[in-house]
Scaffold this motif. Sequence first.
Motif, PDB file in Angstrom:
ATOM      1  N   THR A 227       0.848  -1.185   0.000  1.00 48.78           N
ATOM      2  CA  THR A 227       0.000   0.000   0.000  1.00 48.78           C
ATOM      3  C   THR A 227       0.885   1.237   0.000  1.00 48.78           C
ATOM      4  N   GLY A 232      -3.639   9.616   2.171  1.00 53.14           N
ATOM      5  CA  GLY A 232      -4.654   8.767   2.765  1.00 53.14           C
ATOM      6  C   GLY A 232      -5.502   7.973   1.787  1.00 53.14           C
ATOM      7  N   VAL A 233      -5.260   8.114   0.478  1.00 54.89           N
ATOM      8  CA  VAL A 233      -6.054   7.329  -0.470  1.00 54.89           C
ATOM      9  C   VAL A 233      -5.726   5.842  -0.323  1.00 54.89           C
ATOM     10  N   GLN A 236      -3.129   0.861  -4.032  1.00 54.31           N
ATOM     11  CA  GLN A 236      -2.473  -0.440  -4.063  1.00 54.31           C
ATOM     12  C   GLN A 236      -1.379  -0.417  -5.118  1.00 54.31           C
ATOM     13  N   ALA A 324       1.212   8.809  12.100  1.00 54.96           N
ATOM     14  CA  ALA A 324       0.285   8.516  11.012  1.00 54.96           C
ATOM     15  C   ALA A 324       1.002   7.856   9.846  1.00 54.96           C
ATOM     16  N   ASN A 328      -0.610   0.035  11.445  1.00 55.21           N
ATOM     17  CA  ASN A 328      -1.581  -0.099  12.529  1.00 55.21           C
ATOM     18  C   ASN A 328      -0.977  -0.850  13.704  1.00 55.21           C
TER      19      ASN A 328
ATOM     20  N   ASN B 193      -1.657   6.872   6.997  1.00 57.07           N
ATOM     21  CA  ASN B 193      -2.298   6.063   8.033  1.00 57.07           C
ATOM     22  C   ASN B 193      -2.824   6.884   9.203  1.00 57.07           C
ATOM     23  N   GLY B 196      -5.667   4.974  10.563  1.00 58.89           N
ATOM     24  CA  GLY B 196      -5.224   3.836  11.360  1.00 58.89           C
ATOM     25  C   GLY B 196      -4.672   4.261  12.716  1.00 58.89           C
ATOM     26  N   PHE B 310      -2.150  -0.682   6.759  1.00 60.10           N
ATOM     27  CA  PHE B 310      -2.543   0.724   6.816  1.00 60.10           C
ATOM     28  C   PHE B 310      -4.060   0.763   6.675  1.00 60.10           C
ATOM     29  N   THR B 311      -4.695   1.776   7.266  1.00 64.65           N
ATOM     30  CA  THR B 311      -6.123   1.982   7.066  1.00 64.65           C
ATOM     31  C   THR B 311      -6.301   3.289   6.316  1.00 64.65           C
ATOM     32  N   ASN B 312      -6.882   3.230   5.130  1.00 68.18           N
ATOM     33  CA  ASN B 312      -6.946   4.444   4.322  1.00 68.18           C
ATOM     34  C   ASN B 312      -8.135   5.305   4.734  1.00 68.18           C
ATOM     35  N   ARG B 316     -10.550   1.461   4.802  1.00 65.39           N
ATOM     36  CA  ARG B 316     -10.154   0.179   4.250  1.00 65.39           C
ATOM     37  C   ARG B 316      -8.796  -0.241   4.836  1.00 65.39           C
ATOM     38  N   VAL B 317      -8.776  -1.404   5.446  1.00 66.40           N
ATOM     39  CA  VAL B 317      -7.544  -1.919   6.028  1.00 66.40           C
ATOM     40  C   VAL B 317      -6.837  -2.771   4.975  1.00 66.40           C
ATOM     41  N   SER B 318      -5.660  -2.322   4.534  1.00 67.17           N
ATOM     42  CA  SER B 318      -4.932  -3.003   3.459  1.00 67.17           C
ATOM     43  C   SER B 318      -3.559  -3.451   3.934  1.00 67.17           C
TER      44      SER B 318
END
Lengths: 353, 553
Positions: A227, A232-233, A236, A324, A328, B193, B196, B310-312, B316-318
């Motif tokens: 990613t 923030g988009v 992929q 940021a 996560n 993120n 996230g 990451f969560t956009n 969306r968690v990718s």
Amino acid sequence: MSTEQTLTINGKKVNFTPGQTILEIARENGIDIPTLCYLDRCKPTGSCRICLVEVKGARALVASCAMPAAPGMEVQTESESVIKARRMVIELLLASGEHNCMTCEANGECTLQDLAYKYQVETVRFARPMEYFPTESNNPLIIRDFSKCVLCGRCVQACNEVQVNLAISFGYRGTRSKIVTKGDVALEDSDCVFCGECVRVCPVGALVEKKARYMGRSWEETKIRTTCTYCGVGCQIYLHIKDGRVLRVSGVDDGLPNQGSLCVKGKFGYEFIQSDQRLTTPLIREGDGFKEATWDEALDMVAKRFLEIKEKDGPDSLAGLTSARVTNEENYLMQKLVRTGFGTNNIDHCARL
Amino acid sequence: MAGLATVFGSGSMTNSIAEIEDADVALVIGSNTTETHPVISTFVKRATLGKMKLIVADPRKITMTNFAEIWLRQRPGTDVALLNGLLNVIIAEGLQDQAFIDERTENFEELKKTVAGYTPEKVEEITGVPANSLKEAARLYAKAESATILYAMGITQHTSGTDNVKALANLAMATGNVGRPSTGVNPLRGQNNVQGACDMGGLPNVYTGYQSVTDPEIKKKFEAAWGVALSDQVGLTVVEIMNAVDEGKVKGLYIMGENPLVSDPDSNHVEAALKKCGFLVVQDLFMTETAKMADVILPGTSFAEKDGTFTNTERRVSMVRQAVEPVGEARSDLEIINDLASRMGLSWTADTAEKVMEEIAELTPSYAGISFARIEENGLTWPCPDKDHPGTPILHEGKFARGKGLFTALEHREPAEAPSDDYPFTLTTGRILYQYHTGSMSRRCEPLEYMAPRCEVEINPDDAAEIGVNDGDQIMIASRRGEIVAAVNVTDMVPSKVVFIPFHYAEAAANRLTISELDPVAKIPEYKVCAVTLKKVVNAEAGAEEEAKAAAQ
Ligand code: SF4
Ligand code: SF4
Ligand code: SF4
């Protein structure tokens, strides 16, 4: 569905919905019709003539990408006359430019090369025009090699209909045709925003990423899906790796949310990863400067000092800023460390900024 | 995104990115979309080639205005008045969705009373937007079958940021544009993120998934899972932490992957504070301006050197996947924090990203159904409450997360710092396409740096003539807090008496000028408005010196 009708392709009966083109129906049914200029999500132009097919009763071969199907149609996709016509088209395309595959970046992932191979076009009988518009390679992002451009128009459609950056179009006329920016200025002086969509769709080696040139052949690379790390988009992307180095970046065709598209940062902003300015070892302050340290030294010191401060001044005299930018999982561990190890809720990041 | 959380019960994008393309109307406000969220801008631009009608509200003549049916050029800091004005017209002409209002919302009568005072004529006085354009925009938005609102920092980075967001929510609810495909109120998050980091509890008042630290039941759950006693006191926010460091109340600070010295408002103050910090640890990829002040620097890894997610901006968690080995002895932040935890006497067991995600899923209802195995391909949008749940692209379908949607009656408030005789210009800051955040990554990529090598301040042609500067001249920009020198870009992008500076450049850091005045609720600084004065740099040498300094960095 009640609205479905049928036609035959290569003798096989297939269903279709009114409004579909022959090409769409063939692809849905696993029948391969080669294309060159056809671009998904865009209006078919029928300009390259590679997708020609024979329709019984029609006076000439038709471009399957633009031809709406009609009930009862009998279509042949690889008949003798179709093959003959395609070979002619391929030969003309090869003759129109300097298609010397040896040093071409597109070698191995070139539609024209694949077509020449499939239809066994070996010799080019037509005289070549010897003069081409000069190659544009002054910016470090995109090289435009007009000697390889087959004027298929995919880049124009990608720029105008997919990315809607409206930076390029067909210019001049006839044999002097050229894909131009407004006023035919260099890309960097034009409305181009270097999203790279045109590079992505170019079926030949006319549009090339300068940084990746001569760095590796497509078959030498490993592609890792991940990613984008910028905005923030969350586009992929594939990182293309050779010998442990990031060579280039491409969009994941069906990836959500970006469906293959990128912007300049995602596409051309990867050099920082292996920049020689990266920090490579822990550092501990020494006067006005820093001295290199081992992980053990550095982490022991950090743990000890934080625990001392907590002991002496209480948990709320400690704080953490998470990021940021990191994953996560790392964010989770950071707030867990601050909440359990430091014993405070003094944890934030620059979401607000 | 405190505003949305209060009125809807959730602070995130209500709808997904893909849906934007099918909206009949889009209102883009406070978002320079082509520069800050380029790929999202393509969805909007493509749609305008078809049926979509676009309304852009922005003080700057941003690229999106080229695609707009209506452009509302409000004075910076007057969004509440503008949005109240739109509602005034909608209600006056009976264009509201009364059924939706009656069934799904509360407090509409209060709103009605307040917006009654915002007639188009009065709004024109406050915002500078012609009454007629306001009326047209109101009708276009209200009559659409599906209308979506996209906004970004241009809305939130004000002392009235929370009010601005609530005003957008008012507009969407009054017209029934929530909880259906291609509608909604959609904050476009800046960094990859941010979503996230918030979801994971990187905030002083909540654990993961916005579970409150002051809720005794929640606290008990985390204490049981983590095996330690936890604080029930809400912690300090970023700007408050810096103030506490300055006052000597916070003595130890651990900064991971952030560069507050460039990103935070009023950098001179941040710099002074960090100098006083008893023990500062900075974990980063590069020797950033902030890292230079640290006692210990720990080398972390980039996204290409580690696994994780990451969560956009659309929730969306990718997957993030390791593609290359870490440089030198650099270690992933996950490894570093785990190691530090054990040295601080904690015994944690999740030593891979995948296992950490399992722990997150266990403790976080909105992430409960998310696991690495499920997001191999295209990721999942939260809330995803169980292992079979397909994810939730559209929030608030049938019912708001908080039950009823809450209308808020809001009054226009002037920005914290108005232009004066000494500081006659309004400065607004933001991002540009070719650079990112504080530039620590983008400025180390030759293609990006080639396209945007230096800080350029946008100045309106009239103002440039008055000050006597041309394109490329060096100019000094000063506020009550600091001054910087940058190159002039004469352009009608900005209206007269407004200047724009991107904040990516440490050598001309816009945040030396900005004000750390916060929105009282969201605690977001007012980056988008402060008062400055401009002065031509007459000494050619000074200009050259500044350039040389820039080149050296
Ligand atoms: S540059 Fe490539 S995509 Fe564009 S017209 Fe030429 S061959 Fe086609
Ligand atoms: S890089 Fe993007 S903007 Fe530039 S010409 Fe190609 S498609 Fe158009
Ligand atoms: S490619 Fe561009 S638009 Fe996509 S996530 Fe990266 S920075 Fe954002």
